[in-house]
Write a protein that holds these residues in place. Structure first.
Motif, PDB file in Angstrom:
ATOM      1  N   THR A  97      81.374  45.480  13.986  1.00 36.28           N
ATOM      2  CA  THR A  97      82.735  44.991  13.753  1.00 36.28           C
ATOM      3  C   THR A  97      83.350  45.813  12.630  1.00 36.28           C
ATOM      4  N   TYR A 111      97.810  41.142   7.904  1.00 29.57           N
ATOM      5  CA  TYR A 111      97.181  40.894   9.192  1.00 29.57           C
ATOM      6  C   TYR A 111      96.133  41.978   9.386  1.00 29.57           C
ATOM      7  N   MET A 123      93.512  43.721  11.650  1.00 27.60           N
ATOM      8  CA  MET A 123      92.990  43.921  12.989  1.00 27.60           C
ATOM      9  C   MET A 123      91.506  44.288  12.923  1.00 27.60           C
ATOM     10  N   HIS A 153      85.914  44.956  17.399  1.00 27.40           N
ATOM     11  CA  HIS A 153      84.545  44.526  17.668  1.00 27.40           C
ATOM     12  C   HIS A 153      83.884  45.535  18.615  1.00 27.40           C
ATOM     13  N   ASP A 207      90.781  41.528  17.603  1.00 28.27           N
ATOM     14  CA  ASP A 207      91.525  40.337  17.233  1.00 28.27           C
ATOM     15  C   ASP A 207      92.042  40.493  15.809  1.00 28.27           C
ATOM     16  N   VAL A 208      92.654  39.450  15.267  1.00 26.76           N
ATOM     17  CA  VAL A 208      93.348  39.555  13.979  1.00 26.76           C
ATOM     18  C   VAL A 208      92.838  38.486  13.025  1.00 26.76           C
ATOM     19  N   GLU A 209      92.391  38.908  11.848  1.00 26.07           N
ATOM     20  CA  GLU A 209      92.064  37.990  10.761  1.00 26.07           C
ATOM     21  C   GLU A 209      93.195  38.030   9.730  1.00 26.07           C
ATOM     22  N   ARG A 249      89.122  38.876   2.643  1.00 27.95           N
ATOM     23  CA  ARG A 249      89.403  38.217   3.920  1.00 27.95           C
ATOM     24  C   ARG A 249      89.383  36.704   3.698  1.00 27.95           C
ATOM     25  N   THR A 296      86.456  34.699  11.254  1.00 26.86           N
ATOM     26  CA  THR A 296      87.265  33.705  11.965  1.00 26.86           C
ATOM     27  C   THR A 296      88.649  34.287  12.233  1.00 26.86           C
ATOM     28  N   PRO A 297      89.059  34.437  13.500  1.00 29.42           N
ATOM     29  CA  PRO A 297      90.369  35.031  13.793  1.00 29.42           C
ATOM     30  C   PRO A 297      91.523  34.157  13.315  1.00 29.42           C
ATOM     31  N   LYS A 322      93.663  34.622  17.571  1.00 31.11           N
ATOM     32  CA  LYS A 322      92.465  34.824  18.369  1.00 31.11           C
ATOM     33  C   LYS A 322      92.812  35.192  19.807  1.00 31.11           C
ATOM     34  N   CYS A 334      93.078  42.842  23.494  1.00 31.09           N
ATOM     35  CA  CYS A 334      93.469  43.367  22.184  1.00 31.09           C
ATOM     36  C   CYS A 334      94.692  42.616  21.670  1.00 31.09           C
TER      37      CYS A 334
END
Length: 271
Positions: free
Chosen positions: A78, A95, A97, A100, A108-110, A122, A127-128, A131, A142
């Motif tokens: 990741t 945001y 990105m 993975h 996905d976006v955290e 973070r 955890t997104p 998601k 994506c």
């Protein structure tokens, strides 16, 4: 450069970037707090990393180096693919990105935050924030979040993003313009670990701004001011069972320094 968007000067080369920076997802803006232009972009050194640069004139840039990367536990499975940053309240949000690589090549976006745009954390690793949907949906492969702060409409934040059913593999990726909604100040919250019992949260020292201290919360949260020796305050907040505390206004942090990360010792291995 252009003063009106119609008449343009000859192109001028930006100085200060290296060959490993600038590969997609460039995010630049003028930061009124520091009085500088800030530029966040990807750096590739065998894995994808987030780097930061700053400038007084948008031509001569000074790099702050790598400001965010994946954890040791995540390794290269990741990776931090891109970070789009914006000022929000008295800090910076981004945001983040997450690519993975070792799990289907999805993105996905955290959510990440910083007190100064240089030191980043973070909010909830792994955890997104945005998601992926179920496989086959328009945003199941994506997600790439917008640059800039969200728009506020009717008490909600509008967060635009690009969604694709195709995973990150080559350039053959479709994309749709998508929209997510979030309650105002609803990026993250404190809540009781045991939702059947109240919880108490005491802040670090805060400086009052002269405006009333107000809370953004779901449920019942009471507040008590505790004076410090230097004339500042700490807030003792009592959250009723099930309550969530999103934001505090009317105060600002005395110190914006992040605590030193507590890293476990490395496993001892034979040479």
């Amino acid at each position: 450069f252009s003063g009106d968007g119609i008449h343009w000067s000859p192109p001028k080369e930006a100085i200060g970037f290296n060959a490993k920076q600038g590969d997609t997802h460039n995010n630049a803006f003028f930061d009124t707090r520091s009085g500088k232009y800030l530029w966040f972009t990807k750096m590739y050194l065998g894995e994808r990393l987030v780097s930061r640069l700053e400038s007084d004139d948008f031509l001569n840039w000074k790099s702050s180096g790598i400001v965010l990367r994946s954890s040791l536990d995540e390794g290269r499975d990741t990776q931090t693919y891109a970070l789009t940053v914006f000022p929000y309240a008295n800090l910076y949000l981004g945001y983040l990105m997450m690519y993975h690589v070792g799990n289907g090549r999805v993105v996905d976006v955290e959510l990440a935050w910083s007190p100064d745009s240089i030191h980043w954390e973070r909010v909830k690793t792994g955890t997104p924030f945005l998601k992926l949907s179920e496989k086959g949906s328009y945003d199941s492969g994506c997600i790439y979040a917008q640059a800039g702060p969200p728009v506020i409409q009717d008490g909600k934040l509008l967060i635009y993003y690009g969604g694709s059913p195709t995973v990150h593999l080559g350039w053959k990726r479709s994309a749709s313009l998508c929209l997510a909604r979030l309650r105002e100040d609803g990026f993250a919250a404190y809540e009781c670990k045991d939702k059947t019992r109240p919880a108490i949260l005491t802040t670090t020292p805060l400086r009052e701004t002269g405006k009333p201290v107000t809370l953004t919360a779901d449920g019942d949260v009471s507040v008590e001011k505790i004076k410090t020796d230097d004339g500042n305050v700490r807030l003792k907040l009592t959250l009723a069972p099930g309550a969530k505390l999103f934001a505090i206004t009317g105060v600002e942090l005395v110190s914006t320094a992040l605590p030193e990360p507590k890293l476990p010792p490395l496993t001892k291995l034979p040479v």
